[in-house]
Write a protein that holds these residues in place. Structure first.
Motif, mmCIF file in Angstrom:
data_model
loop_
_atom_site.group_PDB
_atom_site.id
_atom_site.type_symbol
_atom_site.label_atom_id
_atom_site.label_comp_id
_atom_site.label_asym_id
_atom_site.label_seq_id
_atom_site.Cartn_x
_atom_site.Cartn_y
_atom_site.Cartn_z
ATOM 1 N N GLU A 1 1.302 3.989 -3.114
ATOM 2 C CA GLU A 1 0.979 5.404 -2.933
ATOM 3 C C GLU A 1 2.172 6.289 -3.265
ATOM 4 O OE1 GLU A 1 -0.940 6.864 0.552
ATOM 5 O OE2 GLU A 1 -2.388 5.215 0.547
ATOM 6 N N GLN B 1 0.837 -1.209 0.000
ATOM 7 C CA GLN B 1 0.000 0.000 0.000
ATOM 8 C C GLN B 1 0.871 1.258 0.000
ATOM 9 O OE1 GLN B 1 -2.575 0.465 3.432
ATOM 10 N NE2 GLN B 1 -2.985 2.597 2.881
ATOM 11 N N VAL B 2 1.861 1.271 0.917
ATOM 12 C CA VAL B 2 2.753 2.428 1.006
ATOM 13 C C VAL B 2 3.525 2.603 -0.296
ATOM 14 C CG1 VAL B 2 4.798 3.297 2.187
ATOM 15 C CG2 VAL B 2 2.943 2.307 3.501
ATOM 16 N N ALA B 3 4.031 1.494 -0.845
ATOM 17 C CA ALA B 3 4.836 1.577 -2.063
ATOM 18 C C ALA B 3 4.006 2.094 -3.239
ATOM 19 C CB ALA B 3 5.418 0.195 -2.392
#
Lengths: 62, 235
Positions: free
Chosen positions: A51, A47-49
């Motif tokens: 975004e 998810q972080v990557a």
């Protein structure tokens, strides 16, 4: 050693179902929880990557 | 680190409990359920107290990590509370003749299980993390009143559940090796809970701090981005 044989051990003096039902479900849930937290970590990372990737892409366009 | 400790201590505790500890003169081999039942029950209470501690810290000092720790502990606590009820039912059936009775100890432990589930539901139903932390924190603090009720229930009420075999003031009424095995299992589960909660909180921190520089520079995140972009190029 208190058991005469492996059969004796698994039978637990007639309480096998109750004893192994307790130990088994405990071990199973703990193993499942380890899998859950590993999945959650992989999900958080992707998810972080994604975004961050979206951010850098939009910067390139502007 | 805590995971290794948990594994090592479990092996040792299980060895003592299953191969060294003698048969109980009243309950035969059935008593061996104690080596999981008591440790999971202890941990279900300890984890709730830890959640209440973090909640108190978060509500009074507004520290950022507190809400995340409270959230990370709740699922593990719920699992331990469930296991306490499950192993208790499997112990109650052969010894009392019933899977369940509405006894003060059992009922208060069931309430604890619902408190954990309620905490998980409440915090995940609120989108804003700060408000979710606050609501969860209040629930954790108010619910903590239930923990001493569980602990003293066997004294305050006339319960079918037996009294404590181990007490801080009177010492233990068990055979030495049984007590050792139980305590080692207790410490092992404690280490397990620490390991799993810390692992879970790292994921929560990552998502909540995703707009910070340090997350963007984290090697794991970079590796994931590389993997994504390579996958995207092939597709």
């Amino acid at each position: 050693m208190i058991w005469n044989s492996w059969n004796d051990f698994w039978a637990m003096g007639g309480y096998g179902l109750y004893v192994w039902g307790s130990f088994g479900v405990t071990a199973l849930l703990m193993a499942l929880e380890v899998v859950w937290v590993k999945n959650a970590r992989a999900q958080a990372l992707s998810q972080v990557a994604s975004e961050l990737a979206a951010q850098t892409n939009s910067k390139d366009w502007s | 680190m805590f995971g290794l400790l948990a594994t090592g201590l479990s092996v040792w505790g299980l060895w003592l409990g299953m191969f060294v500890a003698p048969t109980d003169f009243q309950q035969g081999e059935g008593y061996r359920i104690i080596f999981v039942h008591v440790p999971v029950s202890w941990m279900s209470m300890v984890i709730y107290l830890a959640m209440a501690f973090w909640a108190l810290l978060g509500l009074t000092f507004n520290t950022r990590l507190s809400g995340m720790m409270t959230k990370a502990l709740a699922p593990t606590g719920a699992i331990f509370a469930f296991l306490s009820l499950w192993t208790g039912a499997l112990w109650g059936k052969p010894m009392w003749g019933a899977w369940w009775v509405w006894d003060a100890r059992l009922t208060s432990e069931l309430i604890l299980f619902f408190l954990y589930l309620g905490h998980i539901a409440l915090t995940s139903a609120i989108d804003d993390p700060r408000r979710a932390d606050k609501a969860g924190g209040i629930l954790a603090l108010v619910g903590a009143l239930n923990v001493p009720v569980i602990y003293f229930s066997v004294k305050w009420w006339n319960t079918l559940h037996q009294g404590a075999s181990v007490s801080l003031t009177k010492g233990s009424s068990m055979a030495q090796v049984m007590l050792e095995a139980m305590l080692i299992m207790g410490i092992a589960f404690w280490m397990y809970a620490v390991a799993i909660a810390l692992y879970r909180v790292r994921s929560i921190i990552l998502v909540r701090e995703r707009h910070t520089q340090w997350v963007a520079e984290l090697p794991e995140v970079k590796a994931h981005m590389m993997k994504n972009s390579v996958g995207g190029a092939i597709a």
